[in-house]
Scaffold this motif. Structure first.
Motif, PDB file in Angstrom:
ATOM      1  N   GLY A   1      54.712  43.369  50.217  1.00 32.30           N
ATOM      2  CA  GLY A   1      54.067  42.131  49.284  1.00 32.30           C
ATOM      3  C   GLY A   1      55.259  41.561  48.522  1.00 32.30           C
ATOM      4  O   GLY A   1      55.240  40.012  48.742  1.00 32.30           O
ATOM      5  N   CYS A   2      56.285  41.954  48.028  1.00 35.46           N
ATOM      6  CA  CYS A   2      57.437  41.499  47.529  1.00 35.46           C
ATOM      7  C   CYS A   2      58.524  41.152  48.411  1.00 35.46           C
ATOM      8  O   CYS A   2      59.289  40.363  48.230  1.00 35.46           O
ATOM      9  CB  CYS A   2      58.080  42.494  46.632  1.00 35.46           C
ATOM     10  N   ILE A   3      58.454  41.691  49.806  1.00 34.59           N
ATOM     11  CA  ILE A   3      59.205  41.481  50.777  1.00 34.59           C
ATOM     12  C   ILE A   3      60.708  41.587  50.407  1.00 34.59           C
ATOM     13  O   ILE A   3      61.767  40.992  50.619  1.00 34.59           O
ATOM     14  CB  ILE A   3      59.370  39.843  51.464  1.00 34.59           C
ATOM     15  N   LYS A   4      61.007  42.906  49.883  1.00 28.25           N
ATOM     16  CA  LYS A   4      62.210  43.467  49.490  1.00 28.25           C
ATOM     17  C   LYS A   4      62.069  44.981  49.650  1.00 28.25           C
ATOM     18  O   LYS A   4      61.127  45.706  49.400  1.00 28.25           O
ATOM     19  CB  LYS A   4      62.427  43.208  47.752  1.00 28.25           C
ATOM     20  N   HIS A   5      63.264  45.531  49.500  1.00 32.34           N
ATOM     21  CA  HIS A   5      63.330  46.968  49.492  1.00 32.34           C
ATOM     22  C   HIS A   5      63.667  47.122  47.935  1.00 32.34           C
ATOM     23  O   HIS A   5      64.480  46.476  47.175  1.00 32.34           O
ATOM     24  CB  HIS A   5      64.836  47.572  49.964  1.00 32.34           C
ATOM     25  N   LEU A   6      62.754  48.040  47.291  1.00 34.34           N
ATOM     26  CA  LEU A   6      62.830  48.313  45.828  1.00 34.34           C
ATOM     27  C   LEU A   6      63.072  49.826  45.688  1.00 34.34           C
ATOM     28  O   LEU A   6      62.585  50.791  46.649  1.00 34.34           O
ATOM     29  CB  LEU A   6      61.409  47.780  45.505  1.00 34.34           C
ATOM     30  N   PRO A   7      63.153  50.259  44.309  1.00 36.39           N
ATOM     31  CA  PRO A   7      63.326  51.578  44.252  1.00 36.39           C
ATOM     32  C   PRO A   7      62.104  52.371  44.512  1.00 36.39           C
ATOM     33  O   PRO A   7      60.892  51.874  44.070  1.00 36.39           O
ATOM     34  CB  PRO A   7      63.593  51.650  42.499  1.00 36.39           C
ATOM     35  N   VAL A   8      62.167  53.481  45.032  1.00 37.66           N
ATOM     36  CA  VAL A   8      60.801  54.494  45.198  1.00 37.66           C
ATOM     37  C   VAL A   8      60.184  54.690  44.027  1.00 37.66           C
ATOM     38  O   VAL A   8      58.986  54.948  44.247  1.00 37.66           O
ATOM     39  CB  VAL A   8      61.404  55.725  45.986  1.00 37.66           C
ATOM     40  N   GLY A   9      60.806  54.388  43.053  1.00 38.07           N
ATOM     41  CA  GLY A   9      59.805  55.096  41.746  1.00 38.07           C
ATOM     42  C   GLY A   9      58.827  53.958  41.277  1.00 38.07           C
ATOM     43  O   GLY A   9      58.099  54.311  40.380  1.00 38.07           O
ATOM     44  N   GLU A  10      58.882  52.974  42.098  1.00 38.46           N
ATOM     45  CA  GLU A  10      58.044  51.827  41.762  1.00 38.46           C
ATOM     46  C   GLU A  10      56.717  52.087  42.467  1.00 38.46           C
ATOM     47  O   GLU A  10      55.932  51.296  42.561  1.00 38.46           O
ATOM     48  CB  GLU A  10      58.566  50.445  41.986  1.00 38.46           C
ATOM     49  N   PHE A  11      56.864  52.922  43.584  1.00 38.53           N
ATOM     50  CA  PHE A  11      55.376  53.114  44.559  1.00 38.53           C
ATOM     51  C   PHE A  11      54.814  54.481  44.290  1.00 38.53           C
ATOM     52  O   PHE A  11      55.358  55.600  43.900  1.00 38.53           O
ATOM     53  CB  PHE A  11      56.172  53.141  45.938  1.00 38.53           C
ATOM     54  N   VAL A  12      53.614  54.379  44.606  1.00 33.05           N
ATOM     55  CA  VAL A  12      52.636  55.671  44.641  1.00 33.05           C
ATOM     56  C   VAL A  12      52.241  55.760  46.105  1.00 33.05           C
ATOM     57  O   VAL A  12      51.954  54.661  46.687  1.00 33.05           O
ATOM     58  CB  VAL A  12      51.618  55.598  43.415  1.00 33.05           C
ATOM     59  N   TRP A  13      51.809  57.116  46.559  1.00 31.15           N
ATOM     60  CA  TRP A  13      51.278  57.396  47.647  1.00 31.15           C
ATOM     61  C   TRP A  13      49.666  56.694  47.553  1.00 31.15           C
ATOM     62  O   TRP A  13      48.956  56.733  46.708  1.00 31.15           O
ATOM     63  CB  TRP A  13      51.071  58.732  48.093  1.00 31.15           C
ATOM     64  N   ASP A  14      49.338  55.835  48.761  1.00 30.22           N
ATOM     65  CA  ASP A  14      47.924  55.641  48.752  1.00 30.22           C
ATOM     66  C   ASP A  14      46.874  56.396  48.319  1.00 30.22           C
ATOM     67  O   ASP A  14      47.017  57.579  49.141  1.00 30.22           O
ATOM     68  CB  ASP A  14      47.671  54.563  50.158  1.00 30.22           C
ATOM     69  N   GLY A  15      46.253  55.973  47.490  1.00 35.04           N
ATOM     70  CA  GLY A  15      44.825  56.769  47.127  1.00 35.04           C
ATOM     71  C   GLY A  15      45.056  58.037  46.070  1.00 35.04           C
ATOM     72  O   GLY A  15      44.526  58.862  45.664  1.00 35.04           O
ATOM     73  N   THR A  16      46.623  57.957  45.832  1.00 37.10           N
ATOM     74  CA  THR A  16      46.785  58.841  44.730  1.00 37.10           C
ATOM     75  C   THR A  16      47.678  58.353  43.478  1.00 37.10           C
ATOM     76  O   THR A  16      47.762  57.035  43.351  1.00 37.10           O
ATOM     77  CB  THR A  16      47.866  60.080  45.282  1.00 37.10           C
ATOM     78  N   ASP A  17      47.979  59.135  42.579  1.00 34.04           N
ATOM     79  CA  ASP A  17      49.032  58.742  41.534  1.00 34.04           C
ATOM     80  C   ASP A  17      50.340  59.172  41.450  1.00 34.04           C
ATOM     81  O   ASP A  17      50.914  59.425  40.615  1.00 34.04           O
ATOM     82  CB  ASP A  17      48.173  58.782  40.001  1.00 34.04           C
ATOM     83  N   GLN A  18      50.684  59.796  42.697  1.00 36.68           N
ATOM     84  CA  GLN A  18      51.791  60.441  42.892  1.00 36.68           C
ATOM     85  C   GLN A  18      53.062  59.783  43.282  1.00 36.68           C
ATOM     86  O   GLN A  18      52.750  58.871  44.333  1.00 36.68           O
ATOM     87  CB  GLN A  18      51.855  61.592  43.872  1.00 36.68           C
ATOM     88  N   LEU A  19      53.885  59.581  42.723  1.00 39.18           N
ATOM     89  CA  LEU A  19      55.106  58.813  42.855  1.00 39.18           C
ATOM     90  C   LEU A  19      55.863  58.949  44.215  1.00 39.18           C
ATOM     91  O   LEU A  19      56.035  60.344  44.356  1.00 39.18           O
ATOM     92  CB  LEU A  19      56.267  58.694  41.773  1.00 39.18           C
ATOM     93  N   VAL A  20      56.138  58.003  44.808  1.00 38.30           N
ATOM     94  CA  VAL A  20      56.766  58.297  46.059  1.00 38.30           C
ATOM     95  C   VAL A  20      58.554  58.747  45.424  1.00 38.30           C
ATOM     96  O   VAL A  20      58.788  58.237  44.703  1.00 38.30           O
ATOM     97  CB  VAL A  20      57.132  56.895  46.911  1.00 38.30           C
ATOM     98  N   GLY A  21      58.851  59.694  46.271  1.00 45.00           N
ATOM     99  CA  GLY A  21      60.384  60.157  46.081  1.00 45.00           C
ATOM    100  C   GLY A  21      60.250  61.352  45.027  1.00 45.00           C
ATOM    101  O   GLY A  21      61.042  61.812  44.522  1.00 45.00           O
ATOM    102  N   SER A  22      58.817  61.842  44.712  1.00 45.71           N
ATOM    103  CA  SER A  22      58.751  62.981  43.871  1.00 45.71           C
ATOM    104  C   SER A  22      58.026  64.012  44.401  1.00 45.71           C
ATOM    105  O   SER A  22      57.622  63.695  45.617  1.00 45.71           O
ATOM    106  CB  SER A  22      57.771  62.518  42.661  1.00 45.71           C
TER     107      SER A  22
END
Ligand SMILES: [Zn+2]
Length: 101
Positions: free
Chosen positions: A80-101
């Motif tokens: 969507g943003c067409i950028k690499h961004l910190p993993v902490g700004e993302f959650v796994w689809d269908g969950t509220d678990q942060l990527v990288g945790s």
């Protein structure tokens, strides 16, 4: 897009992007031997960027690398943003678990 297991591969990109950027040609992944030692998280292919709501789906090799070592990547791509961004700004689809945790 392809993969390498060599962290010194000169084609690798680093960190987060300030400006919109295409995906890199090559991404670092753990070797098949390393991934075969077992996953500590479910293998998930899709994450959602919390700031734009857009879902991005990864290759199986990158998804398995996250599942083997959730802290392997510090930044990840948002379609969507067409950028690499910190993993902490993302959650796994269908969950509220942060990527990288
Ligand atoms: Zn985004």
């Amino acid at each position: 897009m392809s993969h390498t297991t060599d962290p010194t591969d000169p084609r690798l990109g680093r960190g987060v992007d300030q400006e919109p950027t295409a995906q890199h040609d090559v991404y670092l992944v753990l070797s098949e031997e390393e991934r075969a030692q077992g996953f500590v998280r479910p293998v998930r292919r899709t994450y959602v960027h919390s700031k734009c709501g857009v879902a991005t789906t990864m290759s199986q090799a990158i998804a398995e690398t996250y599942a083997r070592n959730p802290k392997f990547y510090g930044a990840t791509y948002c379609c969507g943003c067409i950028k690499h961004l910190p993993v902490g700004e993302f959650v796994w689809d269908g969950t509220d678990q942060l990527v990288g945790s």
